[in-house]
Motif scaffolding. Structure first.
Motif, PDB file in Angstrom:
ATOM      1  N   PRO A   1     -10.370  10.887   1.646  1.00 54.81           N
ATOM      2  CA  PRO A   1      -9.269  10.569   0.742  1.00 54.81           C
ATOM      3  C   PRO A   1      -9.528   9.283  -0.058  1.00 54.81           C
ATOM      4  O   PRO A   1     -10.018   8.286   0.479  1.00 54.81           O
ATOM      5  N   GLU A   2      -9.174   9.311  -1.318  1.00 56.79           N
ATOM      6  CA  GLU A   2      -9.400   8.180  -2.223  1.00 56.79           C
ATOM      7  C   GLU A   2      -8.673   6.920  -1.761  1.00 56.79           C
ATOM      8  O   GLU A   2      -9.173   5.809  -1.927  1.00 56.79           O
ATOM      9  N   TYR A   3      -7.478   7.084  -1.162  1.00 58.47           N
ATOM     10  CA  TYR A   3      -6.732   5.893  -0.723  1.00 58.47           C
ATOM     11  C   TYR A   3      -7.515   5.105   0.336  1.00 58.47           C
ATOM     12  O   TYR A   3      -7.373   3.886   0.436  1.00 58.47           O
TER      13      TYR A   3
ATOM     14  N   SER B   1     -10.374   3.256  -1.711  1.00 58.63           N
ATOM     15  CA  SER B   1      -9.849   2.166  -2.539  1.00 58.63           C
ATOM     16  C   SER B   1      -9.142   1.085  -1.719  1.00 58.63           C
ATOM     17  O   SER B   1      -8.796   0.031  -2.253  1.00 58.63           O
TER      18      SER B   1
ATOM     19  N   ALA C   1       0.832  -1.206   0.000  1.00 62.71           N
ATOM     20  CA  ALA C   1       0.000   0.000   0.000  1.00 62.71           C
ATOM     21  C   ALA C   1       0.869   1.260   0.000  1.00 62.71           C
ATOM     22  O   ALA C   1       1.982   1.271   0.507  1.00 62.71           O
ATOM     23  N   ASN C   2       0.304   2.303  -0.561  1.00 64.59           N
ATOM     24  CA  ASN C   2       1.027   3.573  -0.633  1.00 64.59           C
ATOM     25  C   ASN C   2       0.856   4.437   0.610  1.00 64.59           C
ATOM     26  O   ASN C   2       1.601   5.389   0.803  1.00 64.59           O
ATOM     27  N   HIS C   3      -0.107   4.145   1.446  1.00 62.49           N
ATOM     28  CA  HIS C   3      -0.376   4.961   2.621  1.00 62.49           C
ATOM     29  C   HIS C   3      -0.318   4.103   3.877  1.00 62.49           C
ATOM     30  O   HIS C   3      -0.833   2.986   3.906  1.00 62.49           O
TER      31      HIS C   3
ATOM     32  N   ASP D   1      -6.165   1.442  -0.368  1.00 58.36           N
ATOM     33  CA  ASP D   1      -4.730   1.528  -0.645  1.00 58.36           C
ATOM     34  C   ASP D   1      -3.986   2.022   0.594  1.00 58.36           C
ATOM     35  O   ASP D   1      -3.373   3.089   0.583  1.00 58.36           O
ATOM     36  N   TYR D   2      -4.086   1.260   1.678  1.00 60.13           N
ATOM     37  CA  TYR D   2      -3.412   1.639   2.915  1.00 60.13           C
ATOM     38  C   TYR D   2      -3.068   0.386   3.708  1.00 60.13           C
ATOM     39  O   TYR D   2      -3.628  -0.682   3.496  1.00 60.13           O
TER      40      TYR D   2
END
Length: 138
Positions: A62-64, A67, A2-4, A69-70
């Motif tokens: 936030p989109e993350y 989605s 994940a990016n976050h 993405d965390y």
């Protein structure tokens, strides 16, 4: 990967583990549980419900988060660390491995006192020693 990273602070609050996370745009999630494993499960479930509820209500978050993405990174304070370690070992063993008086460890585990950073490092090193010794048995 994940990016976050969501940093979740975990503490010991008398008889339970407690954690919290908040985001200026998404709000907050607070959870308590008897065990660290249950706390993590309940937190991740509650966070999912919170995000779903925000989306259903039309809140802009936030989109993350939407989605997924965390990743969740749990950061245990010393009391929570010691209380979780008691699942696998004893305060006496932690005292021997860390060189910190058992009564002092009890004060840390109960949140009566907060250890200095060097003391916390000694506790963690002692727990690593215990873990290494257990792994060497195999």
């Amino acid at each position: 990967m994940a990016n976050h990273i969501l940093k979740v602070e975990v503490s010991w609050t008398g008889k339970n583990f407690c954690c919290s996370w908040s985001d200026e745009d998404a709000g907050s999630v607070v959870v308590t549980a008897k065990t660290l494993i249950q706390l993590k499960h309940d937190f991740e479930q509650s966070l999912g419900w919170h995000i779903e509820g925000c989306v259903e209500d039309g809140d802009v978050i936030p989109e993350y988060l939407v989605s997924g993405d965390y990743e969740v990174a749990y950061e245990l304070d010393t009391a929570a660390l010691l209380r979780d370690a008691e699942t696998y070992t004893t305060m006496a063993a932690i005292s021997r491995a860390s060189g910190i008086n058992q009564k002092q460890l009890s004060h840390y585990a109960n949140g009566i006192k907060q250890p200095r950073p060097l003391q916390r490092e000694r506790i963690i090193a002692g727990l690593h020693t215990i873990g290494s010794q257990i792994l060497a048995l195999c």
